[in-house]
Design an enzyme around this catalytic site. Structure first.
Site, PDB file in Angstrom:
ATOM      1  CG  HIS A  37      54.813  44.329  30.044  1.00 33.25           C
ATOM      2  ND1 HIS A  37      54.329  45.657  30.544  1.00 33.25           N
ATOM      3  CD2 HIS A  37      54.082  43.525  31.014  1.00 33.25           C
ATOM      4  CE1 HIS A  37      53.666  45.541  31.473  1.00 33.25           C
ATOM      5  NE2 HIS A  37      53.439  44.382  31.926  1.00 33.25           N
ATOM      6  CD  GLU A 106      49.475  44.994  32.658  1.00 30.25           C
ATOM      7  OE1 GLU A 106      49.922  46.384  32.618  1.00 30.25           O
ATOM      8  OE2 GLU A 106      50.187  43.902  32.695  1.00 30.25           O
TER       9      GLU A 106
END
Length: 321
Positions: A37, A106
């Site tokens: 991430h 994402e």
């Protein structure tokens, strides 16, 4: 079923993550996975170091436990030729213990490069093209490519492992399952849905590994575990079709403002009752998953979890499955 440990980069710094996976290896976990991430989902989690540097350090600090990205998006923040180079290098550093988990991404992590966030269908088109590029480079080819989404100019990997890096693809619906069945060496899913694996099998995935993931929150004080799970993992109740679209931790905080601690405890086993944790894993076994990686919630609570897992949880899971 193999039981894995998750290096959750959103809840610990890089040195702590490496120390945790060393302890997970010593505790007897069968494999490990690592999130990739740029942001944590929630500010309360408080971390997000560069996963690939963490993996390189983990490869040197461990000797047995397999490593895996869970998952990397090879289409926006990273170009697929760079992902291929990173994965090949990790396979060399780990002496064949690395698997490359890929997904369509994402918004939370990919928006940072300022290219916008495409529709789900375009994201899967980009993923398919990226996988083809990565596989070509893994085969040692000098690649020039001008596709719908990516350009490659005479790329070649100069350091290639003897064992090709297995590629996993994350799935959440019929289209991604079909893509994974055709292109992946293994499938990745966070929901224990048999229909996902059946769709994967129908498209060519039969007999290939299938890797799931389950958040858990061990603490001898169950109310404390429920509070921590709610504080740091309430984002998970939204499902990936929602979570893939939200752009910032503030967005996740707003979207989960009405989620209660009881809502989270309904899907995340909390406390220290081994039987509750075993029953939470059972749906993955019944759906046909061959591996499940556990996520212990709370970066400061890994040591106690790993000690408990070695003594109580892992023996119980292996006896059950």
């Amino acid at each position: 079923m193999d039981i894995g440990y998750t290096m959750m980069t959103e809840q610990a710094g890089p040195r702590e993550l490496v120390r945790h996976v060393v302890a997970a290896e010593e505790a007897g976990f069968d494999f490990s996975v690592t999130s990739d991430h740029y942001f944590p989902w929630l500010e309360e989690q408080g971390h997000s170091p560069y996963a690939w540097a963490v993996l390189g350090a983990a490869a040197q600090a461990t000797s047995r436990i397999p490593l895996m990205t869970y998952v990397t998006c090879p289409t926006t923040r990273y170009h697929p030729v760079v992902v291929a180079q990173k994965a090949a290098t990790l396979q060399l550093l780990s002496e064949g213990r690395f698997r490359l988990g890929l997904g369509s991404g994402e918004n939370l992590n990919e928006h940072v490069v300022g290219w916008g966030w495409p529709s789900p269908s375009v994201r899967l088109e980009k993923l398919e093209e990226a996988v083809a590029i990565i596989r070509a480079l893994f085969e040692g080819k000098e690649l020039t490519h001008h596709g719908s989404h990516f350009d490659v100019d005479r790329a070649r990997l100069w350091d290639l492992p003897d064992t090709l890096v297995p590629i996993g693809i994350a799935v959440s619906g019929p289209t991604s399952c079909a893509l994974a069945g055709r292109l992946a060496d293994l499938v990745v899913a966070t929901e224990p849905k048999r229909e996902l694996l059946d769709a994967f099998d129908r498209s060519g995935g039969a007999g290939k590994p299938r890797v799931g993931q389950l958040p858990v929150c061990y603490d001898p004080d169950r109310p404390a575990a429920v509070r921590r799970a709610h504080e740091q993992f309430r984002w998970s109740v939204g499902g990936w079709r929602v979570n893939a679209e939200l752009p910032h931790p503030v967005s996740f905080a707003g979207a989960t403002d009405l989620v209660s601690p009881e809502d989270v405890a309904g899907s995340v086993p909390c406390g220290s009752d081994v039987a509750e944790f075993v029953e939470a894993v059972r749906p993955f076994a019944e759906a046909g998953f061959t591996e499940v990686a556990l996520v212990q919630i709370g970066g400061d609570h890994q040591d106690a979890f790993l000690t408990w897992a070695q003594k109580e949880l892992l023996p119980a899971l292996r006896n059950a499955f």
